[in-house]
Scaffold this active site. Structure first.
Site, PDB file in Angstrom:
ATOM      1  N   TYR A  86     -19.408  32.188  10.822  1.00  0.00           N
ATOM      2  CA  TYR A  86     -19.431  33.150   9.725  1.00  0.00           C
ATOM      3  C   TYR A  86     -19.963  32.491   8.463  1.00  0.00           C
ATOM      4  O   TYR A  86     -20.785  33.056   7.744  1.00  0.00           O
ATOM      5  CB  TYR A  86     -18.008  33.677   9.498  1.00  0.00           C
ATOM      6  CG  TYR A  86     -17.955  34.868   8.585  1.00  0.00           C
ATOM      7  CD1 TYR A  86     -18.096  36.157   9.104  1.00  0.00           C
ATOM      8  CD2 TYR A  86     -17.761  34.717   7.223  1.00  0.00           C
ATOM      9  CE1 TYR A  86     -18.044  37.263   8.271  1.00  0.00           C
ATOM     10  CE2 TYR A  86     -17.713  35.819   6.387  1.00  0.00           C
ATOM     11  CZ  TYR A  86     -17.849  37.089   6.911  1.00  0.00           C
ATOM     12  OH  TYR A  86     -17.801  38.169   6.087  1.00  0.00           O
ATOM     13  N   PHE A 138     -44.178  51.280  -2.888  1.00  0.00           N
ATOM     14  CA  PHE A 138     -43.843  51.406  -1.475  1.00  0.00           C
ATOM     15  C   PHE A 138     -42.651  52.359  -1.407  1.00  0.00           C
ATOM     16  O   PHE A 138     -41.838  52.397  -2.337  1.00  0.00           O
ATOM     17  CB  PHE A 138     -43.512  50.037  -0.851  1.00  0.00           C
ATOM     18  CG  PHE A 138     -43.256  50.135   0.629  1.00  0.00           C
ATOM     19  CD1 PHE A 138     -44.295  50.418   1.500  1.00  0.00           C
ATOM     20  CD2 PHE A 138     -41.979  50.007   1.141  1.00  0.00           C
ATOM     21  CE1 PHE A 138     -44.065  50.558   2.863  1.00  0.00           C
ATOM     22  CE2 PHE A 138     -41.743  50.149   2.506  1.00  0.00           C
ATOM     23  CZ  PHE A 138     -42.779  50.414   3.364  1.00  0.00           C
ATOM     24  N   THR A 139     -42.552  53.135  -0.328  1.00  0.00           N
ATOM     25  CA  THR A 139     -41.555  54.211  -0.262  1.00  0.00           C
ATOM     26  C   THR A 139     -40.142  53.744  -0.625  1.00  0.00           C
ATOM     27  O   THR A 139     -39.512  54.286  -1.539  1.00  0.00           O
ATOM     28  CB  THR A 139     -41.526  54.820   1.159  1.00  0.00           C
ATOM     29  OG1 THR A 139     -41.504  53.740   2.092  1.00  0.00           O
ATOM     30  CG2 THR A 139     -42.743  55.680   1.428  1.00  0.00           C
ATOM     31  N   ASP A 229     -43.384  41.116  -3.619  1.00  0.00           N
ATOM     32  CA  ASP A 229     -43.002  41.626  -2.299  1.00  0.00           C
ATOM     33  C   ASP A 229     -43.927  40.978  -1.273  1.00  0.00           C
ATOM     34  O   ASP A 229     -45.099  41.328  -1.156  1.00  0.00           O
ATOM     35  CB  ASP A 229     -43.138  43.157  -2.277  1.00  0.00           C
ATOM     36  CG  ASP A 229     -42.744  43.759  -0.917  1.00  0.00           C
ATOM     37  OD1 ASP A 229     -42.649  43.005   0.071  1.00  0.00           O
ATOM     38  OD2 ASP A 229     -42.545  44.990  -0.860  1.00  0.00           O
ATOM     39  N   LYS A 272     -41.733  41.974   9.318  1.00  0.00           N
ATOM     40  CA  LYS A 272     -43.182  41.741   9.272  1.00  0.00           C
ATOM     41  C   LYS A 272     -43.464  40.254   9.069  1.00  0.00           C
ATOM     42  O   LYS A 272     -44.042  39.617   9.926  1.00  0.00           O
ATOM     43  CB  LYS A 272     -43.808  42.565   8.158  1.00  0.00           C
ATOM     44  CG  LYS A 272     -43.729  44.056   8.437  1.00  0.00           C
ATOM     45  CD  LYS A 272     -43.250  44.809   7.237  1.00  0.00           C
ATOM     46  CE  LYS A 272     -43.002  46.268   7.579  1.00  0.00           C
ATOM     47  NZ  LYS A 272     -42.621  47.022   6.390  1.00  0.00           N
ATOM     48  N   ARG A 395     -49.917  59.561   7.462  1.00  0.00           N
ATOM     49  CA  ARG A 395     -49.670  59.157   6.070  1.00  0.00           C
ATOM     50  C   ARG A 395     -50.478  60.096   5.174  1.00  0.00           C
ATOM     51  O   ARG A 395     -51.579  59.798   4.777  1.00  0.00           O
ATOM     52  CB  ARG A 395     -50.086  57.697   5.835  1.00  0.00           C
ATOM     53  CG  ARG A 395     -49.229  56.680   6.553  1.00  0.00           C
ATOM     54  CD  ARG A 395     -48.015  56.237   5.753  1.00  0.00           C
ATOM     55  NE  ARG A 395     -46.823  57.050   5.956  1.00  0.00           N
ATOM     56  CZ  ARG A 395     -45.582  56.601   5.786  1.00  0.00           C
ATOM     57  NH1 ARG A 395     -45.363  55.365   5.414  1.00  0.00           N
ATOM     58  NH2 ARG A 395     -44.556  57.385   5.952  1.00  0.00           N
ATOM     59  N   PHE A 461     -41.152  63.972   7.336  1.00  0.00           N
ATOM     60  CA  PHE A 461     -42.049  63.354   8.323  1.00  0.00           C
ATOM     61  C   PHE A 461     -41.278  62.630   9.416  1.00  0.00           C
ATOM     62  O   PHE A 461     -41.759  62.460  10.522  1.00  0.00           O
ATOM     63  CB  PHE A 461     -43.048  62.397   7.652  1.00  0.00           C
ATOM     64  CG  PHE A 461     -42.432  61.171   7.036  1.00  0.00           C
ATOM     65  CD1 PHE A 461     -41.882  61.227   5.763  1.00  0.00           C
ATOM     66  CD2 PHE A 461     -42.409  59.965   7.721  1.00  0.00           C
ATOM     67  CE1 PHE A 461     -41.308  60.097   5.194  1.00  0.00           C
ATOM     68  CE2 PHE A 461     -41.842  58.832   7.159  1.00  0.00           C
ATOM     69  CZ  PHE A 461     -41.283  58.904   5.889  1.00  0.00           C
TER      70      PHE A 461
END
Ligand SMILES: *Cc1c(COP(=O)(O)O)cnc(C)c1O
Length: 488
Positions: A86, A138-139, A229, A272, A395, A461
């Site tokens: 932990y 970005f969303t 980012d 990613k 998109r 969507f």
């Protein structure tokens, strides 16, 4: 066409060179390609929404590059020596050491994925009335900033939204616009400026090192932090190396350090970057670190795992290291460039120059006989699945939300995104995709529009269902069978 200097692409003696995989495949997963009638049934049941297809009905899954990249033998081996505890595991020490080495930042906070970093950053730094300039939103980033009372100001260059362009760095910030935003709002309203590597929503388009230096200079003048980012950094590094003259002699590691030293905070989605699943925040700013650290046990987990399994953490440490290898990060962009160039030869409208992440088809021009309210990008996604078993992602307008009065918000672009998970597909599979898209383009007049049968108010969507506005899919199947005969 943007000329990438493909210093490392292997030249062929006969005919054009094609991207060559610098890895071999040692574990495989069987795919199936259901016949066209079964695909018709599957897409109908999914309400013509590719998000609602089951993967068992999909041949090539090009929905996303998130969490579906191929892991290396070294990553899998590292997962077996993970240290489960932990608090204070060896695994955490290894990951922390690797992020320090690569990003040259001494403080690291682990999170369960990229948007979790955004939650912590926004809660710590964004207040009511805050303004956050960025190259493009970005969303999930925007949602977290808005949730905390802030607003997003996009300061992209004019070329960013040009579908057909030869600008090598469409993800760059417009420094004049940025300066204006700072002057209008006042630096005290701006907690940070966000730069996104491999700008996702405009087609995986990179930002240059030179542009980042310009942003840094402005930020120094006004005392503003830069948050970077780095989720799509791998592709961006490849483009800096191949498209930015002054960086061609630099190693990927050196470029990463240069970028890193220009920023105050770096965060990433390891779904990613690092080819595993997780995320993290790196900084040298102790004060901000301590504030963010308080939120970690609330939203993520203890400081030494942040919601990730130790196995994934081991895989990320190795994955980050492998990202510093040009032979590893060039495969995605080279495959995407191949796909974009071959589609252009067939006249198919695509986003240029080729970016990272995937190949983006311009549905606005592909289906110029459809109105945006008939969801051209959504129709194209359904049509491509029908004729190929390939799953892409819409998109466009379908991904927008209606305004308060219930009117459609028309999207700037109508794109069908075909993501290229890293090291997952072979070149013949990419050629199959090109062939079927080319055929669809020749028969584009047969493709009709869609309308909602179930329309959720938010994120429609993801969960929404649609029907065809005519029996165009049956006509498309007839033509398909006529041209391909017994072939699936
Ligand atoms: C995917 C992505 C995120 C969010 O990461 P998740 O791990 O999916 O939460 C943030 N920023 C960019 C640029 C991304 O591509």
């Amino acid at each position: 066409m943007v000329e990438n200097s493909r210093s490392r692409q292997i030249k062929f003696h006969f005919g054009d060179s094609v991207p060559l995989e610098m890895h071999k495949v040692r574990i495989v997963q069987k795919l199936s390609l259901p016949p066209v009638e079964d695909r018709f049934k599957a897409i109908s049941e999914a309400g013509n929404n590719t998000f609602l297809l089951n993967n068992r009905d999909v041949f090539l899954d090009m929905l996303t590059d998130s969490g579906v990249n191929a892991m290396s033998d070294r990553q899998l081996a590292a997962m077996m020596v993970a240290d489960d505890s932990y608090a204070g595991s060896e695994t955490f020490c290894r990951l922390e050491k690797k992020t320090r080495e690569i990003f040259n930042k001494k403080l690291f906070l682990p999170t369960h994925q990229g948007r979790a970093c955004e939650n912590i950053l926004a809660r710590t730094l964004v207040n009511a009335g805050s303004v956050v300039p960025m190259n493009y939103h970005f969303t999930t980033t925007k949602a977290h900033i808005v949730e905390n009372g802030g607003t997003v100001e996009e300061v992209y260059i004019d070329e960013a939204l040009e579908v057909d362009s030869n600008h090598p760095f469409k993800g760059n910030m417009d420094l004049e616009k940025l300066k204006n935003i700072i002057k209008i709002n006042g630096a005290e309203k701006i907690p940070f400026i966000r730069i996104e590597a491999g700008t996702n929503l405009i087609g995986g388009q990179p930002v240059s090192l030179a542009n980042m230096r310009g942003v840094r200079k402005l930020c120094d003048q006004y005392g503003i932090m830069i948050v970077f980012d780095a989720s799509l950094l791998a592709d961006n590094l490849y483009f800096i190396k191949t498209r930015e003259k002054e960086c061609q002699e630099m190693s990927i590691r050196e470029i990463t350090q240069e970028i890193s030293n220009l920023t105050d905070i770096i965060y990433f989605s390891a779904r990613k970057l690092g080819n595993a699943r997780g995320g993290g925040i790196c900084t040298n700013n102790e004060q901000v670190y301590l504030q963010m650290r308080e939120l970690l046990p609330l939203y993520e987990g203890f400081l030494t795992y942040g919601g990730m399994s130790v196995r994934e953490m081991e895989a990320i440490a190795v994955g980050l290291d492998e990202t510093m290898d040009e032979d590893m990060i060039n495969q995605g962009p080279q495959f995407i460039a191949f796909m974009v160039e071959e589609l252009q030869k067939k006249g198919v409208p695509v986003v240029t120059p080729a970016g990272g992440l995937g190949c983006h088809i311009d549905a606005m021009r592909f289906l110029d006989h459809l109105a945006q309210t008939e969801y051209p990008a959504g129709s194209l996604a359904a049509a491509l699945y029908l004729v190929s078993g390939i799953r892409g992602m819409e998109r466009g307008t379908l991904s927008e939300q209606r305004d308060e009065a219930g009117n459609e918000t028309l999207s700037n672009m109508e794109l069908l995104r075909l993501a290229m998970p890293r090291r997952v597909f072979t070149l013949s599979q990419v050629k199959y995709a090109i062939d079927r898209i080319g055929w669809l383009y020749e028969n584009r007049q047969l493709i009709g529009g869609l309308s909602f049968t179930e329309e959720p108010r938010v994120l429609r969507f993801f969960f929404g269902k649609l029907q065809t506005r005519s029996d165009w899919q049956l006509k498309l199947i007839d033509k398909f069978k006529n041209d391909f005969g017994d072939s699936l």
